[in-house]
Scaffold this motif. Sequence first.
Motif, PDB file in Angstrom:
ATOM      1  N   ALA A 152      -7.264  17.202 -32.040  1.00 39.70           N
ATOM      2  CA  ALA A 152      -8.273  18.263 -32.040  1.00 39.70           C
ATOM      3  C   ALA A 152      -9.287  18.086 -33.169  1.00 39.70           C
ATOM      4  O   ALA A 152     -10.430  18.513 -33.049  1.00 39.70           O
ATOM      5  CB  ALA A 152      -7.600  19.626 -32.149  1.00 39.70           C
ATOM      6  N   ALA A 153      -8.892  17.462 -34.249  1.00 39.18           N
ATOM      7  CA  ALA A 153      -9.784  17.266 -35.391  1.00 39.18           C
ATOM      8  C   ALA A 153     -10.678  16.039 -35.239  1.00 39.18           C
ATOM      9  O   ALA A 153     -11.606  15.851 -36.032  1.00 39.18           O
ATOM     10  CB  ALA A 153      -8.967  17.145 -36.670  1.00 39.18           C
ATOM     11  N   LEU A 154     -10.429  15.223 -34.237  1.00 41.61           N
ATOM     12  CA  LEU A 154     -11.125  13.946 -34.110  1.00 41.61           C
ATOM     13  C   LEU A 154     -12.639  14.109 -33.971  1.00 41.61           C
ATOM     14  O   LEU A 154     -13.404  13.525 -34.736  1.00 41.61           O
ATOM     15  CB  LEU A 154     -10.561  13.150 -32.943  1.00 41.61           C
ATOM     16  CG  LEU A 154     -11.152  11.763 -32.719  1.00 41.61           C
ATOM     17  CD1 LEU A 154     -10.957  10.882 -33.948  1.00 41.61           C
ATOM     18  CD2 LEU A 154     -10.519  11.114 -31.504  1.00 41.61           C
ATOM     19  N   GLU A 155     -13.072  14.877 -33.007  1.00 46.43           N
ATOM     20  CA  GLU A 155     -14.511  15.013 -32.763  1.00 46.43           C
ATOM     21  C   GLU A 155     -15.237  15.578 -33.978  1.00 46.43           C
ATOM     22  O   GLU A 155     -16.294  15.073 -34.368  1.00 46.43           O
ATOM     23  CB  GLU A 155     -14.749  15.902 -31.546  1.00 46.43           C
ATOM     24  CG  GLU A 155     -14.227  15.284 -30.262  1.00 46.43           C
ATOM     25  CD  GLU A 155     -14.256  16.266 -29.122  1.00 46.43           C
ATOM     26  OE1 GLU A 155     -15.375  16.569 -28.663  1.00 46.43           O
ATOM     27  OE2 GLU A 155     -13.184  16.729 -28.700  1.00 46.43           O
ATOM     28  N   ARG A 156     -14.696  16.611 -34.558  1.00 48.10           N
ATOM     29  CA  ARG A 156     -15.316  17.233 -35.732  1.00 48.10           C
ATOM     30  C   ARG A 156     -15.384  16.246 -36.891  1.00 48.10           C
ATOM     31  O   ARG A 156     -16.405  16.120 -37.562  1.00 48.10           O
ATOM     32  CB  ARG A 156     -14.545  18.484 -36.142  1.00 48.10           C
ATOM     33  CG  ARG A 156     -15.155  19.227 -37.314  1.00 48.10           C
ATOM     34  CD  ARG A 156     -14.318  20.424 -37.755  1.00 48.10           C
ATOM     35  NE  ARG A 156     -13.055  19.971 -38.358  1.00 48.10           N
ATOM     36  CZ  ARG A 156     -11.853  20.093 -37.809  1.00 48.10           C
ATOM     37  NH1 ARG A 156     -11.708  20.662 -36.631  1.00 48.10           N
ATOM     38  NH2 ARG A 156     -10.776  19.661 -38.417  1.00 48.10           N
ATOM     39  N   SER A 157     -14.309  15.514 -37.116  1.00 50.34           N
ATOM     40  CA  SER A 157     -14.262  14.561 -38.226  1.00 50.34           C
ATOM     41  C   SER A 157     -15.263  13.426 -38.037  1.00 50.34           C
ATOM     42  O   SER A 157     -15.917  13.004 -38.989  1.00 50.34           O
ATOM     43  CB  SER A 157     -12.854  13.991 -38.370  1.00 50.34           C
ATOM     44  OG  SER A 157     -11.943  15.007 -38.711  1.00 50.34           O
ATOM     45  N   VAL A 158     -15.388  12.924 -36.823  1.00 54.06           N
ATOM     46  CA  VAL A 158     -16.347  11.851 -36.537  1.00 54.06           C
ATOM     47  C   VAL A 158     -17.762  12.319 -36.872  1.00 54.06           C
ATOM     48  O   VAL A 158     -18.535  11.606 -37.500  1.00 54.06           O
ATOM     49  CB  VAL A 158     -16.243  11.382 -35.068  1.00 54.06           C
ATOM     50  CG1 VAL A 158     -17.420  10.516 -34.672  1.00 54.06           C
ATOM     51  CG2 VAL A 158     -14.936  10.631 -34.848  1.00 54.06           C
ATOM     52  N   ARG A 159     -18.086  13.516 -36.487  1.00 48.51           N
ATOM     53  CA  ARG A 159     -19.421  14.070 -36.739  1.00 48.51           C
ATOM     54  C   ARG A 159     -19.630  14.355 -38.227  1.00 48.51           C
ATOM     55  O   ARG A 159     -20.605  13.919 -38.821  1.00 48.51           O
ATOM     56  CB  ARG A 159     -19.619  15.350 -35.919  1.00 48.51           C
ATOM     57  CG  ARG A 159     -20.976  15.998 -36.106  1.00 48.51           C
ATOM     58  CD  ARG A 159     -21.072  17.338 -35.404  1.00 48.51           C
ATOM     59  NE  ARG A 159     -20.106  18.289 -35.944  1.00 48.51           N
ATOM     60  CZ  ARG A 159     -19.051  18.769 -35.288  1.00 48.51           C
ATOM     61  NH1 ARG A 159     -18.812  18.399 -34.055  1.00 48.51           N
ATOM     62  NH2 ARG A 159     -18.234  19.626 -35.863  1.00 48.51           N
ATOM     63  N   ASP A 160     -18.710  15.066 -38.833  1.00 45.06           N
ATOM     64  CA  ASP A 160     -18.872  15.505 -40.225  1.00 45.06           C
ATOM     65  C   ASP A 160     -18.824  14.359 -41.219  1.00 45.06           C
ATOM     66  O   ASP A 160     -19.446  14.429 -42.284  1.00 45.06           O
ATOM     67  CB  ASP A 160     -17.807  16.541 -40.593  1.00 45.06           C
ATOM     68  CG  ASP A 160     -17.972  17.845 -39.827  1.00 45.06           C
ATOM     69  OD1 ASP A 160     -19.024  18.047 -39.174  1.00 45.06           O
ATOM     70  OD2 ASP A 160     -17.030  18.669 -39.875  1.00 45.06           O
TER      71      ASP A 160
END
Length: 134
Positions: A43-51
């Motif tokens: 679940a944290a993957l997309e947010r982490s890639v962006r941030d």
Amino acid sequence: MSAARERIRVLIAEDNGDLAAAVCELLQTEPDIEVVGVIDDAAALERSVRDLDVHVVILDLNLSGGSSVPAMQSVRHDRPGTGVVVYSGYDRADISAALPALGACEFVSKSGEVSALIDAVRRSARKTAAGADR
């Protein structure tokens, strides 16, 4: 890889803490690679890639919370300049053959040589940078 990318920014997505730490330590010895984060949850993957402005994700197929496949597909769709290297213990030809259609740039078996992982990160970064420069 374009001249603008001096170091490859890598996110490690692995739910085995000892393995994640070992991969992180290995990659940080490479002068052209920078580990910008380690996560253990799909679940944290997309947010982490962006941030974290990630160039390459090293992705275990099964993270905490379930399969990484939907998150991988979303990352590749929403951020096509981000490469995905699947690093998995599922060392089966049918699985590795299906991964490119799901968004993976590279597949590396956890039972293989660690140098293969470093090479795959570099190839993935070159592939996605070349595609982004078009």
